[in-house]
Enzyme design. Structure first.
Site, PDB file in Angstrom:
ATOM      1  CB  ILE A 165      -7.102   0.612 -30.879  1.00  0.00           C
ATOM      2  CG1 ILE A 165      -6.157  -0.560 -30.521  1.00  0.00           C
ATOM      3  CG2 ILE A 165      -8.172   0.170 -31.860  1.00  0.00           C
ATOM      4  CD1 ILE A 165      -6.829  -1.657 -29.701  1.00  0.00           C
TER       5      ILE A 165
ATOM      6  N   GLY B 124       2.159   7.290 -20.881  1.00  0.00           N
ATOM      7  CA  GLY B 124       0.859   6.615 -20.977  1.00  0.00           C
ATOM      8  C   GLY B 124       0.706   5.727 -22.202  1.00  0.00           C
ATOM      9  CD  GLN B 125       0.129   7.078 -26.937  1.00  0.00           C
ATOM     10  OE1 GLN B 125       1.007   7.680 -27.522  1.00  0.00           O
ATOM     11  NE2 GLN B 125      -1.045   6.830 -27.474  1.00  0.00           N
TER      12      GLN B 125
ATOM     13  N   GLY C  52       2.119  13.164 -36.581  1.00  0.00           N
ATOM     14  CA  GLY C  52       2.098  13.754 -35.239  1.00  0.00           C
ATOM     15  C   GLY C  52       0.666  13.746 -34.747  1.00  0.00           C
ATOM     16  CE1 TYR C  53       1.250  13.687 -29.891  1.00  0.00           C
ATOM     17  CE2 TYR C  53      -0.982  13.466 -29.040  1.00  0.00           C
ATOM     18  CZ  TYR C  53       0.360  13.175 -28.967  1.00  0.00           C
ATOM     19  OH  TYR C  53       0.821  12.349 -27.964  1.00  0.00           O
ATOM     20  CB  ILE C  54      -3.779  13.777 -37.122  1.00  0.00           C
ATOM     21  CG1 ILE C  54      -2.312  13.508 -37.548  1.00  0.00           C
ATOM     22  CG2 ILE C  54      -4.654  14.124 -38.329  1.00  0.00           C
ATOM     23  CD1 ILE C  54      -1.592  14.642 -38.218  1.00  0.00           C
TER      24      ILE C  54
ATOM     25  CD  GLN D  60       2.824  11.483 -25.037  1.00  0.00           C
ATOM     26  OE1 GLN D  60       3.957  11.940 -25.122  1.00  0.00           O
ATOM     27  NE2 GLN D  60       1.817  12.216 -24.626  1.00  0.00           N
TER      28      GLN D  60
ATOM     29  CB  ILE E 273      -5.418   9.103 -40.464  1.00  0.00           C
ATOM     30  CG1 ILE E 273      -5.049  10.240 -39.500  1.00  0.00           C
ATOM     31  CG2 ILE E 273      -4.318   8.928 -41.512  1.00  0.00           C
ATOM     32  CD1 ILE E 273      -3.793   9.973 -38.673  1.00  0.00           C
TER      33      ILE E 273
ATOM     34  CE1 TYR F 195      -1.662   4.396 -31.319  1.00  0.00           C
ATOM     35  CE2 TYR F 195       0.235   5.840 -31.086  1.00  0.00           C
ATOM     36  CZ  TYR F 195      -0.910   5.463 -31.759  1.00  0.00           C
ATOM     37  OH  TYR F 195      -1.297   6.161 -32.882  1.00  0.00           O
TER      38      TYR F 195
HETATM   39  N1  CAA Z   1       4.428  13.880 -18.890  1.00  0.00           N
HETATM   40  C1  CAA Z   1       4.887  13.882 -17.604  1.00  0.00           C
HETATM   41  N2  CAA Z   1       4.113  13.627 -16.562  1.00  0.00           N
HETATM   42  C2  CAA Z   1       2.831  13.345 -16.791  1.00  0.00           C
HETATM   43  C3  CAA Z   1       2.274  13.303 -18.082  1.00  0.00           C
HETATM   44  C4  CAA Z   1       3.140  13.595 -19.161  1.00  0.00           C
HETATM   45  N3  CAA Z   1       2.706  13.610 -20.419  1.00  0.00           N
HETATM   46  N4  CAA Z   1       0.968  12.969 -17.995  1.00  0.00           N
HETATM   47  C5  CAA Z   1       0.706  12.798 -16.673  1.00  0.00           C
HETATM   48  N5  CAA Z   1       1.820  13.049 -15.965  1.00  0.00           N
HETATM   49  C6  CAA Z   1       1.974  13.017 -14.527  1.00  0.00           C
HETATM   50  C7  CAA Z   1       0.837  13.771 -13.848  1.00  0.00           C
HETATM   51  O1  CAA Z   1       1.160  15.126 -13.739  1.00  0.00           O
HETATM   52  C8  CAA Z   1       0.802  13.095 -12.483  1.00  0.00           C
HETATM   53  O2  CAA Z   1       1.856  13.520 -11.679  1.00  0.00           O
HETATM   54  P1  CAA Z   1       1.716  13.522 -10.079  1.00  0.00           P
HETATM   55  O3  CAA Z   1       1.487  12.077  -9.673  1.00  0.00           O
HETATM   56  O4  CAA Z   1       3.012  14.075  -9.615  1.00  0.00           O
HETATM   57  O5  CAA Z   1       0.544  14.401  -9.786  1.00  0.00           O
HETATM   58  C9  CAA Z   1       1.071  11.673 -12.845  1.00  0.00           C
HETATM   59  O6  CAA Z   1       1.821  11.694 -14.078  1.00  0.00           O
HETATM   60  C10 CAA Z   1      -0.241  10.953 -13.087  1.00  0.00           C
HETATM   61  O7  CAA Z   1       0.075   9.665 -13.362  1.00  0.00           O
HETATM   62  P2  CAA Z   1      -1.093   8.621 -13.544  1.00  0.00           P
HETATM   63  O8  CAA Z   1      -0.522   7.279 -13.707  1.00  0.00           O
HETATM   64  O9  CAA Z   1      -2.115   8.818 -12.453  1.00  0.00           O
HETATM   65  O10 CAA Z   1      -1.666   9.108 -14.930  1.00  0.00           O
HETATM   66  P3  CAA Z   1      -3.138   9.460 -15.266  1.00  0.00           P
HETATM   67  O11 CAA Z   1      -3.973   8.242 -15.036  1.00  0.00           O
HETATM   68  O12 CAA Z   1      -3.549  10.727 -14.662  1.00  0.00           O
HETATM   69  O13 CAA Z   1      -3.060   9.738 -16.850  1.00  0.00           O
HETATM   70  C11 CAA Z   1      -2.774   9.186 -19.103  1.00  0.00           C
HETATM   71  C12 CAA Z   1      -2.339   8.900 -17.694  1.00  0.00           C
HETATM   72  C13 CAA Z   1      -4.280   8.924 -19.291  1.00  0.00           C
HETATM   73  C14 CAA Z   1      -2.027   8.242 -20.026  1.00  0.00           C
HETATM   74  C15 CAA Z   1      -2.468  10.645 -19.466  1.00  0.00           C
HETATM   75  O14 CAA Z   1      -1.135  10.920 -19.139  1.00  0.00           O
HETATM   76  C16 CAA Z   1      -2.662  10.945 -20.922  1.00  0.00           C
HETATM   77  O15 CAA Z   1      -3.771  11.006 -21.433  1.00  0.00           O
HETATM   78  N6  CAA Z   1      -1.553  11.189 -21.644  1.00  0.00           N
HETATM   79  C17 CAA Z   1      -1.580  11.499 -23.056  1.00  0.00           C
HETATM   80  C18 CAA Z   1      -1.350  10.262 -23.832  1.00  0.00           C
HETATM   81  C19 CAA Z   1      -1.314  10.598 -25.299  1.00  0.00           C
HETATM   82  O16 CAA Z   1      -0.679  11.536 -25.764  1.00  0.00           O
HETATM   83  N7  CAA Z   1      -2.004   9.802 -26.104  1.00  0.00           N
HETATM   84  C20 CAA Z   1      -2.015  10.053 -27.494  1.00  0.00           C
HETATM   85  C21 CAA Z   1      -3.298   9.536 -28.029  1.00  0.00           C
HETATM   86  S1  CAA Z   1      -3.477   9.990 -29.729  1.00  0.00           S
HETATM   87  C22 CAA Z   1      -2.417   9.017 -30.508  1.00  0.00           C
HETATM   88  O17 CAA Z   1      -1.846   8.120 -29.972  1.00  0.00           O
HETATM   89  C23 CAA Z   1      -2.228   9.316 -31.957  1.00  0.00           C
HETATM   90  C24 CAA Z   1      -0.814   9.513 -32.271  1.00  0.00           C
HETATM   91  O18 CAA Z   1      -0.228   8.636 -32.883  1.00  0.00           O
HETATM   92  C25 CAA Z   1      -0.152  10.776 -31.906  1.00  0.00           C
END
Ligand code: CAA
Length: 242
Positions: free
Chosen positions: A87, A145-146, A180-182, A143, A16, A149
């Site tokens: 990051i 996992g964030q 949003g998601y870019i 979000q 970006i 962030y």
């Molecule tokens: N919503 C709800 N549940 C979710 C989920 C979500 N988004 N993601 C994972 N889960 C659930 C899984 O289904 C799993 O459930 P079960 O245990 O019942 O099977 C559980 O959570 C897994 O949990 P973990 O702690 O083991 O998670 P993981 O290690 O598998 O993954 C993660 C975690 C790597 C953060 C992954 O969820 C992920 O990549 N999420 C996306 C994060 C994201 O959108 N990042 C954006 C990056 S880009 C950016 O940030 C730019 C911007 O400004 C938009």
């Protein structure tokens, strides 16, 4: 030095930030891209644009003071600062290591303090300036996992509003853009199944392009945007309507 306005774009050699740097140059700015580590991207930026990339760790206060002084000496006083460098260190909170928390807060949020603190005295003196903070949809809605962030990006919104209040009487505007998601390297790291699920929640049915954030930045940096300050502007394909 010329009469052209000068803009600094942090993280300006990739993603970006690169699109913003290109657009501001097209708008007639001299552009200084501040980059962290990627020397190849910095060289490519310089070759493509004829503008210079400056290395500095934006999470380091003294490094920001030094790089702004250097840019001012080489290019002139700063009109626009785009705090774009960021990051991700995604992980569920219960698994998140302190380092992942601190790195993201330092690089994404403390950098805004560091860089803005370096440019604001000059802007106040000249009664002119633009500070544009690239936040995120995930700072607005949260979000999975964030936690790190989203906290940093939400922090940028509060920072923007407060600094806008303090700067309005000096004709400096301070605004936040929430992409949003870019399509960038950052989103390319998200696993395919998660990304497909995310795109399913974007009403326009696709990810955004970096240029689509650059167009909004271009407007905010322009004279046309003098009455826009303290705003949080979403550019997210309708994914979240704040
Ligand atoms: N919503 C709800 N549940 C979710 C989920 C979500 N988004 N993601 C994972 N889960 C659930 C899984 O289904 C799993 O459930 P079960 O245990 O019942 O099977 C559980 O959570 C897994 O949990 P973990 O702690 O083991 O998670 P993981 O290690 O598998 O993954 C993660 C975690 C790597 C953060 C992954 O969820 C992920 O990549 N999420 C996306 C994060 C994201 O959108 N990042 C954006 C990056 S880009 C950016 O940030 C730019 C911007 O400004 C938009």
């Amino acid at each position: 030095m010329t009469n052209q306005k000068v803009a600094i774009v942090t993280g300006g050699t990739r993603g970006i930030g690169l699109a913003i740097a290109r657009q501001l140059k097209a708008d007639g700015f001299r552009v200084a891209a501040v980059y962290g580590h990627d020397k190849n991207a910095a060289k490519a930026f310089e070759t493509e644009t004829g503008e210079k990339a400056f290395q500095a760790d934006v999470s380091d206060y003294d490094a920001c003071q030094k790089v702004v002084q250097k840019i001012e000496k080489e290019l002139g006083e700063i009109h626009t600062l785009v705090n774009n460098a960021g990051i991700t260190r995604d992980s569920s909170f219960h698994k998140m290591q302190p380092q992942a928390w601190h790195e993201v807060i330092h690089t994404n949020l403390n950098s805004c303090f560091n860089m803005s603190h370096a440019v604001i005295p000059g802007m106040r003196e000249r009664k002119a300036g633009r500070i544009i903070n690239i936040s995120s949809i995930n700072g607005q809605k949260g979000q999975f996992g964030q936690t790190n962030y989203a906290a940093a990006k939400a922090g940028m919104i509060g920072f923007t509003k407060s600094l806008a209040l303090e700067s309005a009487s000096r004709k400096i505007t301070v605004n936040a853009i929430c992409p949003g998601y870019i399509e960038t390297d950052m989103t390319s790291k998200i696993s395919a199944d998660i990304l497909t699920a995310i795109i399913g929640h974007i009403p326009v049915g696709r990810m955004g392009r970096p240029e689509e954030i650059a167009y909004m930045t271009s407007f905010l940096a322009s004279d046309k945007a003098a009455f826009v300050t303290g705003a949080t502007l979403s550019v997210n394909g309708g994914q979240y309507m704040a």
